[in-house]
Design a protein around this motif. Structure first.
Motif, PDB file in Angstrom:
ATOM      1  N   VAL A 144       6.297  42.761  22.491  1.00 13.32           N
ATOM      2  CA  VAL A 144       4.777  43.764  22.690  1.00 13.32           C
ATOM      3  C   VAL A 144       4.696  44.481  23.514  1.00 13.32           C
ATOM      4  CG1 VAL A 144       2.591  43.368  24.037  1.00 13.32           C
ATOM      5  CG2 VAL A 144       3.505  40.879  22.675  1.00 13.32           C
ATOM      6  N   SER A 145       6.328  45.058  24.569  1.00 12.47           N
ATOM      7  CA  SER A 145       5.994  46.265  25.136  1.00 12.47           C
ATOM      8  C   SER A 145       6.764  46.872  24.808  1.00 12.47           C
ATOM      9  CB  SER A 145       7.610  45.794  26.272  1.00 12.47           C
ATOM     10  OG  SER A 145       7.176  46.263  27.721  1.00 12.47           O
ATOM     11  N   LEU A 146       7.287  46.345  23.669  1.00 11.13           N
ATOM     12  CA  LEU A 146       8.325  47.843  22.942  1.00 11.13           C
ATOM     13  C   LEU A 146       7.733  48.347  21.611  1.00 11.13           C
ATOM     14  CD1 LEU A 146      11.941  45.628  21.916  1.00 11.13           C
ATOM     15  CD2 LEU A 146      11.652  48.295  23.227  1.00 11.13           C
ATOM     16  N   LEU A 147       6.233  47.392  21.702  1.00 16.18           N
ATOM     17  CA  LEU A 147       5.484  48.535  20.136  1.00 16.18           C
ATOM     18  C   LEU A 147       3.997  48.624  21.339  1.00 16.18           C
ATOM     19  CD1 LEU A 147       4.708  44.941  17.781  1.00 16.18           C
ATOM     20  CD2 LEU A 147       6.174  46.823  17.536  1.00 16.18           C
ATOM     21  N   SER A 148       3.749  48.741  22.353  1.00 17.57           N
ATOM     22  CA  SER A 148       2.902  49.597  23.013  1.00 17.57           C
ATOM     23  C   SER A 148       3.610  51.185  23.294  1.00 17.57           C
ATOM     24  CB  SER A 148       2.467  49.203  24.477  1.00 17.57           C
ATOM     25  OG  SER A 148       4.003  49.295  24.826  1.00 17.57           O
ATOM     26  N   GLY A 149       4.482  50.969  23.374  1.00 19.56           N
ATOM     27  CA  GLY A 149       5.515  52.531  23.096  1.00 19.56           C
ATOM     28  C   GLY A 149       5.380  52.735  21.668  1.00 19.56           C
ATOM     29  N   ALA A 150       5.241  51.852  20.554  1.00 16.34           N
ATOM     30  CA  ALA A 150       5.402  52.110  19.449  1.00 16.34           C
ATOM     31  C   ALA A 150       4.761  52.108  18.821  1.00 16.34           C
ATOM     32  CB  ALA A 150       6.156  51.449  18.224  1.00 16.34           C
ATOM     33  N   ALA A 151       2.939  52.409  19.292  1.00 18.32           N
ATOM     34  CA  ALA A 151       1.825  52.544  18.892  1.00 18.32           C
ATOM     35  C   ALA A 151       1.777  54.206  19.547  1.00 18.32           C
ATOM     36  CB  ALA A 151       0.526  51.785  19.890  1.00 18.32           C
ATOM     37  N   LEU A 152       1.990  54.832  20.618  1.00 16.14           N
ATOM     38  CA  LEU A 152       2.037  55.812  21.041  1.00 16.14           C
ATOM     39  C   LEU A 152       3.017  56.939  20.368  1.00 16.14           C
ATOM     40  CD1 LEU A 152       1.772  55.694  25.160  1.00 16.14           C
ATOM     41  CD2 LEU A 152       0.146  55.940  23.369  1.00 16.14           C
ATOM     42  N   SER A 153       4.026  56.323  19.216  1.00 19.81           N
ATOM     43  CA  SER A 153       4.910  56.996  18.577  1.00 19.81           C
ATOM     44  C   SER A 153       4.174  57.318  17.154  1.00 19.81           C
ATOM     45  CB  SER A 153       5.633  56.107  17.788  1.00 19.81           C
ATOM     46  OG  SER A 153       6.833  55.447  18.972  1.00 19.81           O
ATOM     47  N   LEU A 154       2.655  56.410  17.105  1.00 21.66           N
ATOM     48  CA  LEU A 154       2.532  56.419  15.957  1.00 21.66           C
ATOM     49  C   LEU A 154       1.245  57.649  15.963  1.00 21.66           C
ATOM     50  CD1 LEU A 154       2.048  52.639  14.463  1.00 21.66           C
ATOM     51  CD2 LEU A 154       3.555  55.621  14.058  1.00 21.66           C
ATOM     52  N   LEU A 155       0.555  57.257  17.226  1.00 17.04           N
ATOM     53  CA  LEU A 155      -0.836  58.540  18.039  1.00 17.04           C
ATOM     54  C   LEU A 155       0.569  59.990  17.724  1.00 17.04           C
ATOM     55  CD1 LEU A 155      -2.117  56.505  20.338  1.00 17.04           C
ATOM     56  CD2 LEU A 155      -3.477  57.761  18.795  1.00 17.04           C
ATOM     57  N   LEU A 156       1.505  60.146  18.467  1.00 18.79           N
ATOM     58  CA  LEU A 156       1.816  61.507  17.851  1.00 18.79           C
ATOM     59  C   LEU A 156       2.053  62.066  17.047  1.00 18.79           C
ATOM     60  CD1 LEU A 156       3.666  64.054  19.460  1.00 18.79           C
ATOM     61  CD2 LEU A 156       5.359  62.489  19.388  1.00 18.79           C
ATOM     62  N   TYR A 157       3.401  60.664  15.752  1.00 12.31           N
ATOM     63  CA  TYR A 157       3.491  61.059  14.613  1.00 12.31           C
ATOM     64  C   TYR A 157       1.571  61.624  13.916  1.00 12.31           C
ATOM     65  CZ  TYR A 157       4.672  60.666  10.139  1.00 12.31           C
ATOM     66  OH  TYR A 157       5.821  60.826   8.740  1.00 12.31           O
ATOM     67  N   ARG A 158       0.752  61.471  13.830  1.00 14.26           N
ATOM     68  CA  ARG A 158      -0.643  62.071  13.271  1.00 14.26           C
ATOM     69  C   ARG A 158      -0.913  62.790  13.519  1.00 14.26           C
ATOM     70  NH1 ARG A 158      -6.530  60.768  14.875  1.00 14.26           N
ATOM     71  NH2 ARG A 158      -5.435  60.777  16.730  1.00 14.26           N
ATOM     72  N   GLU A 159      -0.748  63.430  15.367  1.00 15.91           N
ATOM     73  CA  GLU A 159      -0.851  64.161  15.325  1.00 15.91           C
ATOM     74  C   GLU A 159      -0.076  65.819  15.526  1.00 15.91           C
ATOM     75  OE1 GLU A 159      -2.970  66.859  17.711  1.00 15.91           O
ATOM     76  OE2 GLU A 159      -3.203  64.992  17.166  1.00 15.91           O
ATOM     77  N   LEU A 160       1.645  65.510  14.858  1.00 16.23           N
ATOM     78  CA  LEU A 160       2.352  66.517  14.313  1.00 16.23           C
ATOM     79  C   LEU A 160       1.956  67.086  13.181  1.00 16.23           C
ATOM     80  CD1 LEU A 160       5.947  64.823  15.709  1.00 16.23           C
ATOM     81  CD2 LEU A 160       4.657  66.635  16.984  1.00 16.23           C
ATOM     82  N   GLU A 161       1.389  65.457  12.105  1.00 15.94           N
ATOM     83  CA  GLU A 161       1.156  65.743  10.579  1.00 15.94           C
ATOM     84  C   GLU A 161       0.282  66.610  10.537  1.00 15.94           C
ATOM     85  OE1 GLU A 161       3.170  64.325   7.912  1.00 15.94           O
ATOM     86  OE2 GLU A 161       4.182  64.604   9.235  1.00 15.94           O
ATOM     87  N   GLN A 162      -0.745  66.368  11.406  1.00 10.76           N
ATOM     88  CA  GLN A 162      -1.934  66.900  11.543  1.00 10.76           C
ATOM     89  C   GLN A 162      -2.281  68.700  11.794  1.00 10.76           C
ATOM     90  OE1 GLN A 162      -4.632  64.988  13.585  1.00 10.76           O
ATOM     91  NE2 GLN A 162      -5.489  63.098  12.195  1.00 10.76           N
ATOM     92  N   THR A 163      -0.788  68.846  12.540  1.00 10.61           N
ATOM     93  CA  THR A 163      -1.139  70.130  13.111  1.00 10.61           C
ATOM     94  C   THR A 163       0.190  70.379  12.236  1.00 10.61           C
ATOM     95  OG1 THR A 163       0.807  69.446  15.041  1.00 10.61           O
ATOM     96  CG2 THR A 163      -1.563  69.420  15.370  1.00 10.61           C
ATOM     97  N   GLY A 164       0.625  69.988  11.419  1.00 14.63           N
ATOM     98  CA  GLY A 164       1.781  71.237  10.371  1.00 14.63           C
ATOM     99  C   GLY A 164       2.910  71.202  11.338  1.00 14.63           C
ATOM    100  N   ALA A 165       2.854  70.118  12.437  1.00 13.13           N
ATOM    101  CA  ALA A 165       4.771  70.864  13.272  1.00 13.13           C
ATOM    102  C   ALA A 165       5.362  69.791  12.441  1.00 13.13           C
ATOM    103  CB  ALA A 165       4.043  70.517  14.688  1.00 13.13           C
ATOM    104  N   ASN A 166       5.610  69.340  11.806  1.00 11.21           N
ATOM    105  CA  ASN A 166       5.932  67.471  11.287  1.00 11.21           C
ATOM    106  C   ASN A 166       6.195  67.794   9.515  1.00 11.21           C
ATOM    107  OD1 ASN A 166       8.693  66.273  11.461  1.00 11.21           O
ATOM    108  ND2 ASN A 166       7.218  64.482  10.482  1.00 11.21           N
ATOM    109  N   ASP A 167       6.284  69.092   9.353  1.00 10.54           N
ATOM    110  CA  ASP A 167       6.236  68.990   7.850  1.00 10.54           C
ATOM    111  C   ASP A 167       7.026  68.357   6.748  1.00 10.54           C
ATOM    112  OD1 ASP A 167       4.389  71.040   7.956  1.00 10.54           O
ATOM    113  OD2 ASP A 167       5.725  72.334   8.119  1.00 10.54           O
ATOM    114  N   THR A 168       6.460  67.304   6.150  1.00 10.37           N
ATOM    115  CA  THR A 168       7.689  66.375   5.094  1.00 10.37           C
ATOM    116  C   THR A 168       7.416  66.584   4.151  1.00 10.37           C
ATOM    117  OG1 THR A 168       8.741  64.101   5.193  1.00 10.37           O
ATOM    118  CG2 THR A 168       6.307  64.495   6.299  1.00 10.37           C
ATOM    119  N   GLU A 169       8.317  65.422   3.216  1.00 11.65           N
ATOM    120  CA  GLU A 169       7.826  65.294   2.130  1.00 11.65           C
ATOM    121  C   GLU A 169       7.542  63.874   1.352  1.00 11.65           C
ATOM    122  OE1 GLU A 169      10.582  67.233  -0.450  1.00 11.65           O
ATOM    123  OE2 GLU A 169      10.856  69.342   0.302  1.00 11.65           O
ATOM    124  N   GLU A 170       7.768  63.273   2.762  1.00 10.79           N
ATOM    125  CA  GLU A 170       8.119  61.555   2.558  1.00 10.79           C
ATOM    126  C   GLU A 170       6.318  61.039   1.732  1.00 10.79           C
ATOM    127  OE1 GLU A 170      10.051  59.121   2.994  1.00 10.79           O
ATOM    128  OE2 GLU A 170      11.353  60.909   3.531  1.00 10.79           O
TER     129      GLU A 170
END
Length: 485
Positions: free
Chosen positions: A73-99
């Motif tokens: 559960v503790s590890l997943l609290s950090g993972a939830a922040l990871s997903l917030l960051l990932y969304r932000e990077l995708e929306q700003t184009g800071a992480n252009d990916t072909e996935e």
């Protein structure tokens, strides 16, 4: 509050919660943003602090510091922040990916279910780590000691590609010059040092993600941004935290710094809100109960020589100015690591867990990290089977009482094994609540320095106390220079 786990990033309406602390303090929380709809009671409880700068504490139920948690559960609290960051990077184009797959929709429901209910936490975490979050551009993470060292590491760990992580430290390391230093003004221990052996982790134009468990005034993050920007300027900084309580005035300071330095600061948090405090705590620390040492409790030493890579030649200097030469563990984050190092560290932690699991003496086990040394013990605990809880010792003095709905009902005090001039605490270990305990040290400590903690643990009704030394034996130079008897 929106609790639909199938609707990530749903806007939440403002809600007000009132917390009464010992009939002396009233803390009102107005929630402005809760993107995952997480119930506040799953994230924290309230306690009082003996601190003139701040009289209350949000005691995290997911961090694994003051309260025992399911390590996944503790590890997943950090993972939830990871997903917030990932969304932000995708929306700003800071992480252009072909996935083509969207990890937010495929991974988030199970992660949120685990955070809300505790169910399926291991499966959600393993699926996240197997899938990974792919970066096509570099991102650097910095976690704040001591409380957020594991949170920062667990936020960084799911990213694949060009990610790096380093955490600040209270340790003064001889022979190394910090890449930055800064102050945490409201804290009980204010000086932070950041040692990155490879300065490319900090230098460059890549975004830096600053990770803390909680942002209240934001002064700490403003201090570190100034320190970073003076030496390694860049256009974008992210501030990631479980809780963000900055007032309008504090938010305005961020805007002023953005304008002053011509930068962008992006805050990310599981909960954003405002707090109002009424009352003034008139508290005196209750005396700590005498230790009723049970000398019949066996203490075993599990030295993991050869499991973790070491970093020799960098002695720490304690509060008395004495050097300690026992090697640090290489990939804790104190000296930096990159995505390329993750596989080796993961293999080492799993190997350590296999060795330690064979030493368990029952079905209920506590794994206890020490101060900054949190992430590796947490990950080992997660791999040690069912019935394992995790938390850590701390430098944080918190008021203790058995009052109803109060977070910290018991605690013990002892000198830090790493630095006997520093006071440590450990909270909420119920007498007889576990069969055994594994206490994790990053490296060996001078003779006698562990006695205080061992005496505490041998008074809590464990059937066996296991001391896990993740580094190698300290050498004769350490003993000689420390003047140990």
């Amino acid at each position: 509050m929106n609790n639909n786990i199938l609707s990530p990033f749903s806007p939440s309406r403002n809600e007000v919660y009132t917390y009464n602390i010992l009939e002396q303090l009233q803390v009102k929380v107005e929630v402005e943003s809760n993107p995952f709809g997480l119930p506040l009671e799953r994230l924290f409880q309230m306690a009082a602090r003996i601190n003139p700068k701040r009289s209350f504490l949000f005691v995290s139920r997911v961090l694994g510091k003051h309260l025992a948690v399911d390590p996944y559960v503790s590890l997943l609290s950090g993972a939830a922040l990871s997903l917030l960051l990932y969304r932000e990077l995708e929306q700003t184009g800071a992480n252009d990916t072909e996935e083509t797959s969207d990890p937010l929709s495929t991974l988030l429901p199970d992660i949120l279910k685990a955070l809300m209910t505790g169910e399926g936490a291991r499966e959600a975490y393993e699926r996240l780590m197997e899938t990974g979050l792919v970066l096509t551009k570099p991102v650097s993470f910095i976690g704040f000691a001591e409380t957020a060292t594991a949170l920062g590491h667990s936020m960084y760990a799911p990213f694949r590609g060009q990610a790096s992580y380093v955490h600040t430290t209270r340790h003064d390391v001889a022979g190394l010059t910090p890449v930055i230093t800064f102050e945490e003004e409201h804290s009980h221990a204010v000086s932070h040092r950041c040692y990155a052996l490879d300065t490319d982790m900090i230098a460059g134009q890549q975004p830096i993600v600053l990770v803390d468990d909680e942002v209240t005034t934001g002064k700490t993050t403003l201090n570190i941004i100034r320190a970073l920007h003076e030496r390694y300027p860049r256009p974008t900084y992210y501030i990631a935290s479980l809780l963000d309580w900055r007032s309008e005035q504090h938010v305005q300071r961020y805007a002023e710094l953005e304008q002053e330095l011509d930068i962008t600061i992006v805050p990310l948090s599981l909960v954003k809100g405002r707090i109002t405090v009424d009352g003034q705590a008139q508290l005196v620390h209750p005396p700590f109960a005498p230790i009723e040492l049970d000398e019949s409790v066996p203490v075993t030493y599990a030295e993991l020589d050869g499991v973790f890579q070491q970093l020799s030649g960098y002695p720490s200097v304690d509060g008395a100015g004495i050097q300690h030469h026992a090697p640090f563990v290489r990939w804790t984050g104190r000296f930096g690591l990159t995505s390329e190092n993750n596989a080796v560290l993961e293999q080492d932690m799993r190997q350590a867990a296999r060795q330690l699991c064979a030493l368990r003496k029952g079905t209920n086990t506590l794994c206890l990290g020490t101060e900054e040394f949190m992430y590796i013990p947490m990950r080992i605990a997660a791999e040690m089977g069912e019935g394992v809880k995790y938390h850590s010792t701390t430098r944080s003095p918190v008021y203790r009482t058995a009052a109803t709905d109060y977070a910290i009902y018991s605690g013990d005090i002892f000198p830090s094994p790493e630095d006997s001039s520093v006071t440590n605490y450990v909270y909420n270990i119920p007498f007889g609540g576990y069969d055994d305990v594994f206490v994790f040290l990053e490296r060996s400590v001078p003779d006698g320095h562990l006695d205080g903690l061992l005496n505490v643990l041998r008074s809590r009704g464990f059937k066996q106390v296991n001391v896990v030394i993740c580094g190698s034996h300290h050498d004769s130079q350490d003993e000689g220079e420390n003047g140990d008897e």
